[in-house]
Write a protein that holds these residues in place. Sequence first.
Motif, mmCIF file in Angstrom:
data_model
loop_
_atom_site.group_PDB
_atom_site.id
_atom_site.type_symbol
_atom_site.label_atom_id
_atom_site.label_comp_id
_atom_site.label_asym_id
_atom_site.label_seq_id
_atom_site.Cartn_x
_atom_site.Cartn_y
_atom_site.Cartn_z
ATOM 1 N N SER A 290 46.563 -4.784 -4.010
ATOM 2 C CA SER A 290 46.132 -4.689 -5.275
ATOM 3 C C SER A 290 46.447 -5.126 -6.088
ATOM 4 O O SER A 290 45.463 -5.743 -7.550
ATOM 5 C CB SER A 290 46.441 -2.796 -5.882
ATOM 6 O OG SER A 290 47.558 -2.399 -6.299
ATOM 7 N N LYS A 291 47.830 -5.398 -6.313
ATOM 8 C CA LYS A 291 48.288 -6.645 -7.730
ATOM 9 C C LYS A 291 47.741 -8.207 -7.533
ATOM 10 O O LYS A 291 46.681 -8.586 -8.075
ATOM 11 C CB LYS A 291 49.762 -6.901 -7.688
ATOM 12 C CG LYS A 291 50.197 -7.331 -9.025
ATOM 13 C CD LYS A 291 51.958 -7.354 -9.472
ATOM 14 C CE LYS A 291 52.113 -8.083 -10.488
ATOM 15 N NZ LYS A 291 53.666 -7.659 -11.082
ATOM 16 N N GLN A 292 47.643 -8.869 -6.159
ATOM 17 C CA GLN A 292 47.251 -9.442 -5.028
ATOM 18 C C GLN A 292 45.831 -9.237 -5.952
ATOM 19 O O GLN A 292 45.123 -11.109 -5.738
ATOM 20 C CB GLN A 292 47.264 -9.674 -3.701
ATOM 21 C CG GLN A 292 48.636 -10.150 -3.943
ATOM 22 C CD GLN A 292 49.311 -9.338 -2.350
ATOM 23 O OE1 GLN A 292 48.430 -9.681 -1.256
ATOM 24 N NE2 GLN A 292 50.696 -9.928 -2.218
ATOM 25 N N VAL A 293 44.941 -8.569 -5.377
ATOM 26 C CA VAL A 293 43.190 -8.714 -5.824
ATOM 27 C C VAL A 293 43.066 -7.767 -6.561
ATOM 28 O O VAL A 293 43.023 -6.580 -6.320
ATOM 29 C CB VAL A 293 43.023 -7.755 -3.712
ATOM 30 C CG1 VAL A 293 41.277 -7.506 -3.733
ATOM 31 C CG2 VAL A 293 43.936 -8.382 -2.653
ATOM 32 N N PRO A 294 42.583 -8.396 -7.520
ATOM 33 C CA PRO A 294 42.262 -7.463 -8.653
ATOM 34 C C PRO A 294 41.151 -6.572 -8.162
ATOM 35 O O PRO A 294 40.772 -5.106 -9.332
ATOM 36 C CB PRO A 294 41.658 -8.747 -9.473
ATOM 37 C CG PRO A 294 42.857 -9.763 -9.117
ATOM 38 C CD PRO A 294 42.731 -9.775 -7.577
ATOM 39 N N GLU A 295 40.365 -7.056 -7.032
ATOM 40 C CA GLU A 295 38.821 -6.617 -7.163
ATOM 41 C C GLU A 295 39.395 -4.670 -6.927
ATOM 42 O O GLU A 295 38.960 -3.017 -6.968
ATOM 43 C CB GLU A 295 38.363 -6.744 -6.378
ATOM 44 C CG GLU A 295 37.853 -7.755 -6.919
ATOM 45 C CD GLU A 295 38.297 -9.656 -6.700
ATOM 46 O OE1 GLU A 295 39.541 -9.026 -5.904
ATOM 47 O OE2 GLU A 295 37.585 -10.293 -7.807
ATOM 48 N N LEU A 296 40.001 -4.901 -5.584
ATOM 49 C CA LEU A 296 40.993 -3.606 -5.397
ATOM 50 C C LEU A 296 41.819 -2.923 -6.436
ATOM 51 O O LEU A 296 41.296 -1.790 -6.361
ATOM 52 C CB LEU A 296 41.914 -3.894 -4.246
ATOM 53 C CG LEU A 296 42.459 -3.330 -2.929
ATOM 54 C CD1 LEU A 296 41.967 -1.846 -2.715
ATOM 55 C CD2 LEU A 296 44.090 -3.422 -2.387
ATOM 56 N N ARG A 297 42.753 -3.335 -7.141
ATOM 57 C CA ARG A 297 43.117 -2.418 -8.158
ATOM 58 C C ARG A 297 42.398 -2.055 -8.740
ATOM 59 O O ARG A 297 42.079 -0.489 -9.232
ATOM 60 C CB ARG A 297 44.056 -3.496 -8.890
ATOM 61 C CG ARG A 297 44.604 -2.498 -9.885
ATOM 62 C CD ARG A 297 45.311 -3.935 -11.049
ATOM 63 N NE ARG A 297 46.110 -3.621 -12.239
ATOM 64 C CZ ARG A 297 47.148 -2.420 -12.113
ATOM 65 N NH1 ARG A 297 47.982 -2.898 -11.638
ATOM 66 N NH2 ARG A 297 47.841 -2.088 -13.448
ATOM 67 N N SER A 298 41.189 -2.742 -9.493
ATOM 68 C CA SER A 298 39.929 -1.639 -10.179
ATOM 69 C C SER A 298 40.030 -0.351 -9.141
ATOM 70 O O SER A 298 39.082 0.204 -10.125
ATOM 71 C CB SER A 298 39.222 -3.224 -10.494
ATOM 72 O OG SER A 298 37.890 -2.554 -11.130
ATOM 73 N N ALA A 299 39.230 -1.153 -8.201
ATOM 74 C CA ALA A 299 38.075 0.142 -7.023
ATOM 75 C C ALA A 299 39.421 1.492 -7.602
ATOM 76 O O ALA A 299 38.539 2.483 -7.331
ATOM 77 C CB ALA A 299 38.145 -0.521 -5.897
ATOM 78 N N ILE A 300 40.644 1.350 -7.398
ATOM 79 C CA ILE A 300 41.245 2.017 -6.856
ATOM 80 C C ILE A 300 41.572 3.023 -8.234
ATOM 81 O O ILE A 300 41.409 4.237 -8.113
ATOM 82 C CB ILE A 300 42.828 1.419 -6.789
ATOM 83 C CG1 ILE A 300 43.209 1.762 -4.583
ATOM 84 C CG2 ILE A 300 43.828 2.615 -6.835
ATOM 85 C CD1 ILE A 300 43.836 0.478 -4.340
ATOM 86 N N ILE B 220 37.644 4.226 -4.509
ATOM 87 C CA ILE B 220 37.377 3.858 -3.330
ATOM 88 C C ILE B 220 38.905 4.953 -3.646
ATOM 89 O O ILE B 220 40.044 4.609 -4.839
ATOM 90 C CB ILE B 220 38.068 2.449 -2.808
ATOM 91 C CG1 ILE B 220 39.015 1.717 -3.426
ATOM 92 C CG2 ILE B 220 36.819 1.818 -2.556
ATOM 93 C CD1 ILE B 220 39.201 1.216 -2.355
ATOM 94 N N THR B 221 39.479 5.517 -2.625
ATOM 95 C CA THR B 221 40.959 7.099 -2.215
ATOM 96 C C THR B 221 41.466 5.664 -1.334
ATOM 97 O O THR B 221 41.685 4.349 -1.559
ATOM 98 C CB THR B 221 40.416 7.457 -2.226
ATOM 99 O OG1 THR B 221 40.143 7.234 -0.064
ATOM 100 C CG2 THR B 221 39.428 8.565 -1.831
#
Length: 110
Positions: free
Chosen positions: A85-95, A100-101
């Motif tokens: 999630s540090k590499q992929v900001p969109e994943l971090r934001s979603a979490i 997303i769970t």
Amino acid sequence: MKLNTLPKTRKNIGEKAIRALIQRAISLAKDFRQKEVELINILQQLDQNKAYRISGYNSLFNFAIHVLQLSEHQAYQYITIARKSKQVPELRSAIFMEKITVSKARKLCS
């Protein structure tokens, strides 16, 4: 499950007590999800600064197991999510926005 049509329970503790148990379970589950997100954030910071070394551990994984007392599976899961999630900001934001769970995030990381 609708709360207004509760079926009979094995041990009759009363409808009010059952409703209180259900509400408490809902509240705890929400708190748990929030704490998972906070843990991921802290793991990112520990990893970035290699802060776990001050506790005498050479890896974040060992720190998570021995100091945080996570299972190996939990440590691997949370560290993987923290790093991805540090590499992929969109994943971090979603979490962090709870779109997303954590378990879904883990599946995306593989």
